[in-house]
Design a protein around this motif. Sequence first.
Motif, PDB file in Angstrom:
ATOM      1  N   SER A 197       0.861  -1.180   0.000  1.00  0.00           N
ATOM      2  CA  SER A 197       0.000   0.000   0.000  1.00  0.00           C
ATOM      3  C   SER A 197       0.892   1.223   0.000  1.00  0.00           C
ATOM      4  N   GLY A 198       0.985   1.898  -1.140  1.00  0.00           N
ATOM      5  CA  GLY A 198       1.899   3.034  -1.231  1.00  0.00           C
ATOM      6  C   GLY A 198       3.322   2.607  -0.977  1.00  0.00           C
ATOM      7  N   ASP A 199       3.946   3.175   0.044  1.00  0.00           N
ATOM      8  CA  ASP A 199       5.331   2.801   0.370  1.00  0.00           C
ATOM      9  C   ASP A 199       5.407   1.863   1.572  1.00  0.00           C
ATOM     10  N   ILE A 200       4.292   1.156   1.860  1.00  0.00           N
ATOM     11  CA  ILE A 200       4.247   0.210   2.982  1.00  0.00           C
ATOM     12  C   ILE A 200       4.069  -1.211   2.454  1.00  0.00           C
ATOM     13  N   LEU A 201       4.890  -2.124   2.934  1.00  0.00           N
ATOM     14  CA  LEU A 201       4.751  -3.552   2.659  1.00  0.00           C
ATOM     15  C   LEU A 201       4.221  -4.227   3.912  1.00  0.00           C
ATOM     16  N   MET A 202       3.083  -4.893   3.810  1.00  0.00           N
ATOM     17  CA  MET A 202       2.530  -5.643   4.934  1.00  0.00           C
ATOM     18  C   MET A 202       2.736  -7.126   4.686  1.00  0.00           C
ATOM     19  N   VAL A 203       3.422  -7.775   5.622  1.00  0.00           N
ATOM     20  CA  VAL A 203       3.676  -9.208   5.545  1.00  0.00           C
ATOM     21  C   VAL A 203       2.779  -9.904   6.556  1.00  0.00           C
ATOM     22  N   GLY A 209       1.003  -9.806  11.710  1.00  0.00           N
ATOM     23  CA  GLY A 209       1.556  -9.165  10.531  1.00  0.00           C
ATOM     24  C   GLY A 209       2.664  -8.207  10.916  1.00  0.00           C
ATOM     25  N   THR A 210       3.562  -7.944   9.978  1.00  0.00           N
ATOM     26  CA  THR A 210       4.637  -6.987  10.181  1.00  0.00           C
ATOM     27  C   THR A 210       4.704  -6.067   8.980  1.00  0.00           C
ATOM     28  N   ALA A 211       4.795  -4.760   9.246  1.00  0.00           N
ATOM     29  CA  ALA A 211       4.884  -3.768   8.184  1.00  0.00           C
ATOM     30  C   ALA A 211       6.337  -3.336   7.993  1.00  0.00           C
ATOM     31  N   TYR A 212       6.715  -3.130   6.726  1.00  0.00           N
ATOM     32  CA  TYR A 212       8.056  -2.693   6.364  1.00  0.00           C
ATOM     33  C   TYR A 212       7.956  -1.467   5.447  1.00  0.00           C
ATOM     34  N   LYS A 219      11.909  -2.461   9.089  1.00  0.00           N
ATOM     35  CA  LYS A 219      10.704  -2.849   9.819  1.00  0.00           C
ATOM     36  C   LYS A 219      10.078  -1.630  10.491  1.00  0.00           C
ATOM     37  N   LEU A 220       8.746  -1.519  10.382  1.00  0.00           N
ATOM     38  CA  LEU A 220       8.049  -0.364  10.939  1.00  0.00           C
ATOM     39  C   LEU A 220       7.239  -0.705  12.190  1.00  0.00           C
ATOM     40  N   TYR A 221       6.399  -1.733  12.110  1.00  0.00           N
ATOM     41  CA  TYR A 221       5.569  -2.092  13.270  1.00  0.00           C
ATOM     42  C   TYR A 221       4.998  -3.491  13.094  1.00  0.00           C
ATOM     43  N   ASP A 222       4.471  -4.032  14.202  1.00  0.00           N
ATOM     44  CA  ASP A 222       3.823  -5.344  14.198  1.00  0.00           C
ATOM     45  C   ASP A 222       2.336  -5.187  14.488  1.00  0.00           C
ATOM     46  N   LYS A 223       1.552  -6.093  13.926  1.00  0.00           N
ATOM     47  CA  LYS A 223       0.138  -6.225  14.285  1.00  0.00           C
ATOM     48  C   LYS A 223      -0.033  -7.594  14.917  1.00  0.00           C
ATOM     49  N   LYS A 224      -0.412  -7.593  16.227  1.00  0.00           N
ATOM     50  CA  LYS A 224      -0.454  -8.840  16.983  1.00  0.00           C
ATOM     51  C   LYS A 224      -1.835  -9.081  17.571  1.00  0.00           C
ATOM     52  N   ARG A 225      -1.918 -10.125  18.404  1.00  0.00           N
ATOM     53  CA  ARG A 225      -3.168 -10.442  19.104  1.00  0.00           C
ATOM     54  C   ARG A 225      -3.637  -9.242  19.922  1.00  0.00           C
ATOM     55  N   TYR A 226      -4.935  -9.120  20.069  1.00  0.00           N
ATOM     56  CA  TYR A 226      -5.484  -8.010  20.847  1.00  0.00           C
ATOM     57  C   TYR A 226      -6.834  -8.408  21.425  1.00  0.00           C
ATOM     58  N   GLY A 227      -7.266  -7.649  22.417  1.00  0.00           N
ATOM     59  CA  GLY A 227      -8.623  -7.755  22.949  1.00  0.00           C
ATOM     60  C   GLY A 227      -9.047  -9.147  23.355  1.00  0.00           C
ATOM     61  N   ASP A 228     -10.273  -9.494  23.003  1.00  0.00           N
ATOM     62  CA  ASP A 228     -10.915 -10.740  23.397  1.00  0.00           C
ATOM     63  C   ASP A 228     -10.470 -11.880  22.491  1.00  0.00           C
ATOM     64  N   ALA A 229      -9.211 -12.307  22.663  1.00  0.00           N
ATOM     65  CA  ALA A 229      -8.649 -13.424  21.901  1.00  0.00           C
ATOM     66  C   ALA A 229      -8.771 -13.209  20.399  1.00  0.00           C
ATOM     67  N   CYS A 230      -8.457 -11.997  19.959  1.00  0.00           N
ATOM     68  CA  CYS A 230      -8.486 -11.677  18.534  1.00  0.00           C
ATOM     69  C   CYS A 230      -7.071 -11.713  17.965  1.00  0.00           C
ATOM     70  N   PHE A 231      -6.927 -12.265  16.766  1.00  0.00           N
ATOM     71  CA  PHE A 231      -5.624 -12.226  16.105  1.00  0.00           C
ATOM     72  C   PHE A 231      -5.823 -11.943  14.618  1.00  0.00           C
ATOM     73  N   THR A 266       1.452   3.749  10.425  1.00  0.00           N
ATOM     74  CA  THR A 266       1.655   3.487  11.852  1.00  0.00           C
ATOM     75  C   THR A 266       1.015   2.195  12.341  1.00  0.00           C
ATOM     76  N   GLY A 267       0.060   1.666  11.598  1.00  0.00           N
ATOM     77  CA  GLY A 267      -0.670   0.489  12.050  1.00  0.00           C
ATOM     78  C   GLY A 267      -1.805   0.802  12.998  1.00  0.00           C
ATOM     79  N   LYS A 268      -2.014   2.093  13.300  1.00  0.00           N
ATOM     80  CA  LYS A 268      -3.090   2.490  14.204  1.00  0.00           C
ATOM     81  C   LYS A 268      -4.440   2.078  13.630  1.00  0.00           C
ATOM     82  N   VAL A 269      -5.303   1.538  14.518  1.00  0.00           N
ATOM     83  CA  VAL A 269      -6.648   1.126  14.107  1.00  0.00           C
ATOM     84  C   VAL A 269      -7.528   2.363  13.967  1.00  0.00           C
TER      85      VAL A 269
END
Length: 472
Positions: A197-203, A209-212, A219-231, A266-269
Amino acid sequence: MAIGAAVAALLVIGGGVWAVTATGGDEEKDKKPVAGKSDDPKPSGSKGGAPVNPGDGRGDGGEDPEDLNEGRQAGESKVLWYKEAPDAPASGADAPGMWITGETVVKAAYKQVFAYAVGDGKPSWDPITFPEKICAVTPEKTADDKIIVAYMSGSSDRAKCNQMQEIDLATGDKGWKEEVEDGELFDTTLSVELNVSGDILMVGRSQSGTAYDVTSGKKLYDKKRYGDACFPAGFASGPKSIVQVASCGAGGNNAHDEVQGLDPKTGKVLWTYKYDKGWRVERAYSVDPLVVYATNEDKKVWNISTFTSKGKVLEQVGVDEDFAPECGWAILDRDLQGCAGVAVADNTLYLPTEATSGANEIVAVNLTTGKEKWRAKSPADESMMPMRVEGDQLIAYVQPSYDAGGQVVSIATGGSDHKPAKLLQNPQGVADIENSFYSKDIDWVDGRFYISTTRLTGNDESKEKLMLAFGK
């Protein structure tokens, strides 16, 4: 998973019968999925043997040793060039992706990446060979014509799909190289998905997931498990957006899918949309705007919803049809953008119907209202699939038959006349080869039609073609 026509409850709307799901409560103001009958998308095409030719995928172009253009009839296109598939193991191998620039067509196959001149098929640069098989690619090229290829770390059963390499499509030069780290327990890189997406690679891994930075590999940021057992279970990207599909509460009473819009940098929701229990988000037909296809196996129904930029359901498709885009298998991985035969442009969704007997149709759906705008019937008894929108024309591909080559046609997106106009009629003499691309990638660029395989059989007795280019 087979989606049939049985439903839990029925509602008559405008003369059509619709399946309706329960809503999440009176306080829920968002529109909940409303579904109709559908079959699961399946790959289409026939398995045909291509001429035996012990090529290595390189080829030298400019010749036609198999006389594919012999007997070409008046008005038919010609095979501009073709390439044989490289050797592959007996178990087969992937040949993912096809990227076309102004001058070059690039194709991955097994352990190699090849580049051909668009006009005559001569090599644009020497093939790039990796030590192990290619396991993932970025489906789209970057703004500066780069791609990212992932290949396996080894050949054993424990090997990971974690070696990433940037490639310049114009020159074949290798750019940055990075290794994707494993996630937490059960979150591995046995397989990954790559999205730009533009200049972001999401793996995307199996549960994270990890963004580059796509230009540097940083490496820019990670997207990991969150909340009520969500991944995170999958990602989809557009030119300016990334969406994440999460699986929450698996196996529990609160099991459900969520779709989230992310800030790519940033990976912000930015927003979250929660689907009711029982619904599974299967595909993202488009990201800008977001068009999501979901199924409910228990109720045997499907739903296509379009979302606003703030994550609200704008409308749902209200067309009583069995739609049949060509989608790859996605049992363990979501492969959210793994469908061909779908186009979205100017607030309109174009989908092919399933051909039960004879010709199928392409239906244009208004994404604001969810209603049908128009439909166009295939000019042949074979199925017609949308490819892209160019200006005020929808470009579509008509599948070949045993006695006729495929066609490329244009359909006016406005006005009242939506009869397909023929742009290219591929030769009958090559129809069996054109029809042999069971799993395929197709594209129409600058008056040329390209078709390539996405899966090598590894059968030495009937080697298939890797790619054909047709033109006038």
